[in-house]
Scaffold this active site. Structure first.
Site, short mmCIF file in Angstrom:
data_model
loop_
_atom_site.label_atom_id
_atom_site.label_comp_id
_atom_site.label_asym_id
_atom_site.label_seq_id
_atom_site.Cartn_x
_atom_site.Cartn_y
_atom_site.Cartn_z
N CYS A 86 -35.84 0.75 -34.75
CA CYS A 86 -35.60 -0.44 -34.11
C CYS A 86 -36.88 -0.92 -33.30
CB CYS A 86 -34.12 -0.56 -33.07
SG CYS A 86 -33.61 -2.15 -32.91
N TYR A 87 -36.78 -1.26 -32.15
CA TYR A 87 -37.83 -1.39 -31.17
C TYR A 87 -39.07 -0.38 -31.47
CZ TYR A 87 -40.72 -2.84 -27.16
OH TYR A 87 -41.70 -2.93 -26.36
N HIS A 145 -29.89 1.62 -36.30
CA HIS A 145 -29.71 2.83 -35.16
C HIS A 145 -29.05 3.80 -36.04
CE1 HIS A 145 -31.20 0.86 -31.70
NE2 HIS A 145 -30.73 -0.37 -32.30
N GLU A 167 -28.69 6.81 -34.80
CA GLU A 167 -28.17 7.67 -34.01
C GLU A 167 -26.88 7.34 -33.50
OE1 GLU A 167 -30.30 5.47 -33.46
OE2 GLU A 167 -30.04 4.57 -31.29
N ASP A 218 -20.14 23.23 -14.53
CA ASP A 218 -21.50 23.60 -14.42
C ASP A 218 -21.91 24.69 -14.13
OD1 ASP A 218 -21.23 21.19 -15.80
OD2 ASP A 218 -21.96 19.70 -14.43
N LYS A 242 -23.99 18.03 -21.37
CA LYS A 242 -22.66 18.67 -20.98
C LYS A 242 -21.96 19.41 -22.17
CE LYS A 242 -19.40 18.66 -17.73
NZ LYS A 242 -19.63 18.48 -16.30
#
Ligand code: XMP
Length: 510
Positions: A80-81, A168, A170, A226, A366
């Protein structure tokens, strides 16, 4: 280690790209778009991806691309950009065509020898979100794909290792996006899918051993994912040199304190100091009703307790383990979000504690931390635990926190947990829990009038807790939860469901 850099032209896009690359088992890191050339080349990335971004290449102050990056001989994919700055940098043409494309768009692949589209369907749906378009590819490039509004929806110059797409790959709305990324990684960059959680664990263990030597290490456990995974990893690396400290403030959900104890002491055989400080916290909380005051009281008490343990039992520990994750690393400093609630995590320690930090999860997202936890053999209830506020149930009790009100909430909350789990929704729902307000209402049970507390049921879906929507729970499930709570928890005579999204609501009630 082989790695791919994602040059960040707009944070939210870059994160998603890095995650997808890692899903292809190639390690990926986000770096600022203006990273000094020397620093970038010094780290020898095997590939570079230029992310999308919210700006137009023509807007004042639009982030630019150092032309030197295109001379390093490293394969580059512009998205894209990223495609547009690449085109601009190489003498192509980017225009404001006046035709924007947003959302699902039909794409035609019109090159039979494209590297990016190799073995992908000639017609496919892609996700677009742009105003400007590449209208003239730079010299040496050939156009690989187009859409009705983007004549150059894809271009490449495999000789020089340059690739670009307007859409995109992704996002999940581009069904073949991951395959396209794999073509870039495995074909254009000649990488192998070697980055797995097993390799992550092995590397982390080596690094921890090298850093720690024969010194002693301390780790605060909160009950959350975590800190548990970080501790388990460090324990795998240095065994008895690690002492875990679990400051139990008594504000956990039913069974959670015991789960920490069982997992770390019995299953892992780790050295664990379990500080049962519930009385001390409750004493401090007596009479406190203001939400911020509660957080402050709990935070301060936590620090005092931890300091005492550190002074008495950890005086020879040089290192402190912290479960910092990659999004914290990327976002720290760049975000100046308005303070809505003070989220001083219980576990935040004063700066004058003289420990060197070990942060074995600081490169992981995560979901990756969860997979590491699973590989290390941590139980499901810890690895898949929903996010839980540091101050615990105290922020889910409106008004004063007393032992009686804690018991009420804990019993109702356990019903919510059990029923959401039985419905198979624990992982799908971001957070689901009970809240105890400070009002009472009239009801009738048997032939008797009751005057009891309601329970507010809160269940939300979310990606990152910044925004959230109330979960569309099935009516039968809502009914089961309501019936069970009212029947099983004396003192509760009503259950209501919170149907507020965030914003305007927050996830927690305090
Ligand atoms: P809110 O209620 O602001 O919560 O929508 C966003 C996320 O943060 C959690 N939360 C906290 N976490 N200390 C924490 O460590 C806190 O004081 C705290 N307050 C809220 C909340 O559970 C949700 O995931």
């Amino acid at each position: 280690m082989d790695k791919v850099f994602v040059l960040d032209f707009g944070a939210q896009y870059a994160q998603l790209i890095a995650r997808r690359v890692r899903e292809c088992h190639v390690y990926s890191e986000i770096v600022p778009h203006d990273i000094p050339l020397k620093e970038l080349s010094g780290q020898h990335p095997a590939g570079i991806i230029l992310s999308g971004g919210p700006k137009s290449v023509y807007s004042p102050g639009a982030p630019s691309l150092d032309p030197g990056i295109l001379k390093l001989g490293i394969p580059v994919l512009g998205i894209c950009y990223g495609q547009q700055v690449m085109a601009q940098g190489l003498g192509g043409e980017v225009s404001r065509t006046g035709v924007a494309e947003f959302g699902k768009t039909d794409l035609k692949v019109n090159s039979s020898d494209s590297v990016l589209f190799s073995e992908l369907p000639p017609e496919q749906t892609v996700w677009m979100s742009h105003n400007d378009s590449v209208t003239g590819p730079p010299e040496g490039f050939h156009v690989t794909a187009s859409t009705p509004a983007s004549p150059v929806a894809g271009f490449e110059d495999p000789e020089r290792g340059f690739y670009g797409v307007q859409f995109h790959p992704e996002v999940a709305h581009t069904p073949f996006g991951l395959d396209l990324l794999k073509n870039f990684l495995y074909e254009a960059c000649d990488l192998l899918p070697k980055w797995t959680m097993t390799s992550v664990i092995e590397t982390a263990i080596e690094q921890i051993r090298a850093q720690v030597g024969t010194d002693r290490v301390a780790c605060g456990l909160s009950g959350g994912v975590d800190s548990a995974v970080a501790a388990a990893l460090v324990h795998r690396a240095v065994g008895d040199q690690l002492t875990c400290v679990f400051v139990d403030h008594g504000l956990m959900r039913a069974g959670e304190g015991e789960a920490v104890e069982t997992t770390f002491r019995r299953h892992l055989g780790a050295d664990l100091i379990h500080v049962k400080a519930s009385d001390r916290f409750l004493e401090k909380l007596a009479g406190v009703t203001d939400p911020e005051e509660k957080r402050k009281t709990i935070g301060e008490t936590f620090i005092r307790v931890f300091e005492e343990v550190a002074r008495d039992e950890l005086e020879d520990a040089q290192f402190l383990v912290q479960g910092t994750l990659y999004p914290d690393v990327i976002e720290s400093g760049t975000k100046d979000a308005a303070k809505i609630k003070s989220h001083h995590n219980v576990g935040g320690l004063p700066d004058d504690m003289k420990f060197t930090l070990i942060e074995p999860l600081r490169n992981l997202f995560k979901d990756e931390v969860r997979r590491v936890g699973e590989e290390l053999g941590l139980p499901e209830e810890i690895v898949w635990r929903q996010p839980f506020p540091g101050p615990g149930l105290a922020v889910r009790i409106i008004g004063e926190v007393t032992p009686e009100r804690l018991d009420l909430l804990r019993a109702a909350d356990q019903v919510v947990f059990q029923e959401i789990k039985r419905a198979g929704l624990l992982r799908e729902i971001w957070q689901s829990f009970a809240v105890l307000p400070a009002v009472r209402s009239v009801g009738v049970m048997g032939d008797e009038r009751t005057y009891g507390y309601p329970i507010v049921l809160r269940a939300v879906t979310s990606e990152d807790a910044m925004t959230a929507d109330w979960a569309r729970l099935d009516y039968d499930l809502l009914e089961r939860i309501s019936n069970r709570i009212v029947n099983e928890v004396p003192g509760i005579n009503r259950v209501v469901y919170d149907i507020t999204s965030k914003p305007p609501g927050t996830i927690e009630w305090e």
